[in-house]
Design a protein around this motif. Sequence first.
Motif, PDB file in Angstrom:
ATOM      1  N   THR A  95     -26.516  57.632  32.790  1.00  0.00           N
ATOM      2  CA  THR A  95     -27.084  58.974  32.728  1.00  0.00           C
ATOM      3  C   THR A  95     -27.407  59.487  34.124  1.00  0.00           C
ATOM      4  OG1 THR A  95     -28.037  58.545  30.562  1.00  0.00           O
ATOM      5  CG2 THR A  95     -28.969  60.367  31.812  1.00  0.00           C
TER       6      THR A  95
ATOM      7  N   SER B  85     -25.760  62.759  36.034  1.00  0.00           N
ATOM      8  CA  SER B  85     -26.549  63.861  36.588  1.00  0.00           C
ATOM      9  C   SER B  85     -26.232  64.079  38.058  1.00  0.00           C
ATOM     10  CB  SER B  85     -28.045  63.575  36.414  1.00  0.00           C
ATOM     11  OG  SER B  85     -28.447  62.458  37.183  1.00  0.00           O
TER      12      SER B  85
ATOM     13  N   SER C   5     -40.596  64.363  31.566  1.00  0.00           N
ATOM     14  CA  SER C   5     -39.880  65.142  30.543  1.00  0.00           C
ATOM     15  C   SER C   5     -40.829  66.014  29.734  1.00  0.00           C
ATOM     16  CB  SER C   5     -39.120  64.189  29.610  1.00  0.00           C
ATOM     17  OG  SER C   5     -38.176  63.436  30.324  1.00  0.00           O
TER      18      SER C   5
ATOM     19  N   SER D  70     -33.792  66.369  38.692  1.00  0.00           N
ATOM     20  CA  SER D  70     -34.341  67.646  38.266  1.00  0.00           C
ATOM     21  C   SER D  70     -35.673  67.885  38.955  1.00  0.00           C
ATOM     22  CB  SER D  70     -34.538  67.668  36.748  1.00  0.00           C
ATOM     23  OG  SER D  70     -35.243  68.828  36.362  1.00  0.00           O
TER      24      SER D  70
ATOM     25  N   ARG E  84     -35.703  63.649  34.930  1.00  0.00           N
ATOM     26  CA  ARG E  84     -34.259  63.397  34.865  1.00  0.00           C
ATOM     27  C   ARG E  84     -33.727  63.095  36.252  1.00  0.00           C
ATOM     28  NH1 ARG E  84     -29.334  65.851  35.035  1.00  0.00           N
ATOM     29  NH2 ARG E  84     -30.168  67.891  35.584  1.00  0.00           N
TER      30      ARG E  84
ATOM     31  N   GLU F 181     -28.821  71.282  32.755  1.00  0.00           N
ATOM     32  CA  GLU F 181     -29.937  71.099  31.825  1.00  0.00           C
ATOM     33  C   GLU F 181     -29.812  72.029  30.625  1.00  0.00           C
ATOM     34  OE1 GLU F 181     -33.394  71.657  34.201  1.00  0.00           O
ATOM     35  OE2 GLU F 181     -33.443  69.584  34.910  1.00  0.00           O
TER      36      GLU F 181
END
Length: 319
Positions: free
Chosen positions: A12, A16, A195, A258, A263, A312
């Motif tokens: 993941t 990203s 998150s 992010s 993230r 996102e």
Amino acid sequence: MSPVVSSSRSSTILRSAGFAVVLLVVLLVTNLLFNPARFQPSAWGTLIGLAAPLVGAALASAPVILGGRGGIDISIGPQMGFVNAVVIQGIFLSAGISSPLVIVPAALLIGAGIGAVNGFMATIIRIQPIVATLGTYLVLTGVTLTILPAPIGPAPEWLKAMSGTYSILPLAVMAIAWWLIRRLPYYDQLMAIGSDDRAAYTAGVDVTKVRFIAYVVTGLFAGIAGLMLTALIGSADPNIGQNYTLIAIAAVALGGVSLAGGRGGLIGAAIGAIDIFLLQSVLTSFNVSTYVLQIAYGAILVAAVVLTAVQERAVRRAL
């Protein structure tokens, strides 16, 4: 943590950082075409040493950003400069101490202490993180100039070696430290509050404590980055540390972390920093002015933030 979950998270993070990975390949090929001698295996130690402070600054910037709710530390650069000044002026030249058994712990304690102050202001007093760390930025800049009005040197020989043959060691220490953190329940809590901190709080996570620790980790990593900066310049310079703050944040954003938190990861931040270093190398090969470099940094930051936002939104729609 199970191997399946760990593998899923790693994939993941790499997804990203997809744009940064593609850019890394393009910039690496471009550098090899225009400046192949600089990238010969015999020069890798020096090359890593040149990139190490920027990579270290990016790694240091990431933990508080991952914690979400506007978490950011814009005092990373001045922290590096302060460590640089204290190590050379205070410990090596004034006290006459050159042992790594003293200098390394001192740098880590300085970084952790500054991180704790930032964490106290941002998580317990609840000052906006950008305001709290801006205050730290200004204080550290002033204190560094007070104790070190002009560049001075040299650095201990063992420390200067960290910019050449042994340049990979400090980065390896940071990588191992984060690898260990990722295997603790703390990492899950950090990503959870990044998150959705309300949901995490409802689930029993101590949000304040987790974010405070993130600032301390950021400070520790900034201390290591300060040592890498000292190794690179081989002396102390009160004006050089500030240059790393915004470039490091740009690297973090470019690496797919992010800025809203929750993230991405330090792998992406490191890739983003390497991208910026390789971009510097390409532009320097063409004798481009520093003003164009600043434009490039700004364009990278804006592009990275836009791409992250688009990604996102795509993820939310898919869910």
